[in-house]
Design an enzyme around this catalytic site. Sequence first.
Site, PDB file in Angstrom:
ATOM      1  N   LYS A 188       0.839  -1.185   0.000  1.00  0.00           N
ATOM      2  CA  LYS A 188       0.000   0.000   0.000  1.00  0.00           C
ATOM      3  C   LYS A 188       0.886   1.253   0.000  1.00  0.00           C
ATOM      4  O   LYS A 188       2.045   1.137   0.402  1.00  0.00           O
ATOM      5  CB  LYS A 188      -0.939  -0.005   1.209  1.00  0.00           C
ATOM      6  CG  LYS A 188      -0.204   0.190   2.554  1.00  0.00           C
ATOM      7  CD  LYS A 188      -1.106   0.680   3.620  1.00  0.00           C
ATOM      8  CE  LYS A 188      -1.236   2.173   3.624  1.00  0.00           C
ATOM      9  NZ  LYS A 188      -0.249   2.901   4.446  1.00  0.00           N
ATOM     10  N   HIS A 194      -6.078  -0.112   6.471  1.00  0.00           N
ATOM     11  CA  HIS A 194      -6.033  -0.895   7.703  1.00  0.00           C
ATOM     12  C   HIS A 194      -7.349  -0.844   8.514  1.00  0.00           C
ATOM     13  O   HIS A 194      -7.854  -1.867   8.951  1.00  0.00           O
ATOM     14  CB  HIS A 194      -4.916  -0.408   8.628  1.00  0.00           C
ATOM     15  CG  HIS A 194      -3.578  -0.289   7.955  1.00  0.00           C
ATOM     16  ND1 HIS A 194      -3.131  -1.185   7.028  1.00  0.00           N
ATOM     17  CD2 HIS A 194      -2.580   0.628   8.082  1.00  0.00           C
ATOM     18  CE1 HIS A 194      -1.910  -0.839   6.625  1.00  0.00           C
ATOM     19  NE2 HIS A 194      -1.565   0.262   7.234  1.00  0.00           N
TER      20      HIS A 194
END
Length: 449
Positions: free
Chosen positions: A132, A224
């Site tokens: 990411k 997340h």
Amino acid sequence: MIFNKTGTVPEKEKSAIIILGASGDLARRKLIPALSVLRQQELIRPDSVVIGEGRSEFTDEEFRTRFKSCKGFCKQLFYHQGITGLKDFIASKGEFKKIIIFLALPPASYETTIEKLFNEGFRDEVNIVIEKPFGRDYNSARKLNDSIHKYFSEKQIFRSDHYLAKEAVQNILIFRFANSIFEASWNSNYIESIQINAFESIGVEERGGYFDHSGSIKDMVQNHLLQMLCLTTMDPPVSLDPEDIRSQKINILKAIEIEEVSRGRYSGYLDEKGVAPDSKTETWAELKLKINNHRWAGTPVYIRTGKALDRKGTEIGLRFRKRPHALYNPPEGTASNEIIFKVQPSEGIVLQLTGKNPGMDLQLSRTDMAFCYNDNFKGDIPEAYQKLLLDALRGDKTLFVSAEETELAWKKLDGLPETETLVSYERGKVPESIFGNIWINFENYQGLC
Ligand code: BG6
């Protein structure tokens, strides 16, 4: 002995693990140490190789000396400069059943790197792990997915979200679906609110240049925090096939609606290296969401995350509704039950209950039933990247994020109202919540595990 989901020992294959951007921070801090542990545990074969790639010129020896942690497996470590010629270089080290290419690179170079890998001749034989952030918004994530899919199929792409590989996060599904006592109450009839915290005590440190183009919402919530929310709230998958799990997470992402948002910034942020003097980037964010589905309509979700706060801690809390009739006296007799998943720094699951104090009087107090990893499990708890790398080698995508999940998560954020005002807070302090006094007192659970 490590077992996979079907209870058998997975076969170890002779593999080549290629790290693009191997002179960078991620390789040094996370990837090489994680591979070193996997080798020590004999989860990687002694004839497998790790090839670092980068722009700088290094001999294998020079490259190896960069990593104190490579110890026993240093001789399995090699270096190649640039992507051109990489395929032949891998072939010169032997024949491999698995080739994993890990993009530990600045996100802006993902598209061109993927194209270069294809031009270098890599095809179906490789799996590609991508860190990411995957895109900056919905359109860029979509464009990136489209460009990747021009060259490699979705089944070869492993988008990593290291929070999914944290032990306590992996346990959310097990806890929910391997036990029968929770499911009946896991809905808005019983749960008053869901709350997720991801606090960091450090500021942006050396990463101001990256973070200033991102901010807490894009850096932490898009990936997340929404992923942890999905695991906490999704319906049971029909099987443990990664696609079945992903499709339930996708249903949650589709049902999410962000209702309120507030942003903040720690004082001194503008002086950090790499931060624009007129930056409007947030280092703190609070959001209120709802999940518009049958199970969760009526249960608000609160999320908050930030840097330079009073502590490092990630927790997921579910607060139960109070009994409709208060048989026992306040305050303890009417207290809400809470379940807390402690993700870090120490892992555990805590259930808060009310009980009677021993004695002649009817005195109640709140008490915690704590399942702490430190007390229950001997040995080290694996670091997230060990699990991610091993799963990428095994081809297990359960802990990786699909193209659709990433795009949907961005889509939800794209609609966020832009707030001009950033609440200012002192380093080491938590800004006052715009939601008032709704928060579970997570600090109460600090000392427990
Ligand atoms: C990363 C973010 O994904 O997660 C960082 O880019 C953040 O800004 C980090 O510090 C937090 O990860 P962990 O595992 O330390 O909680």
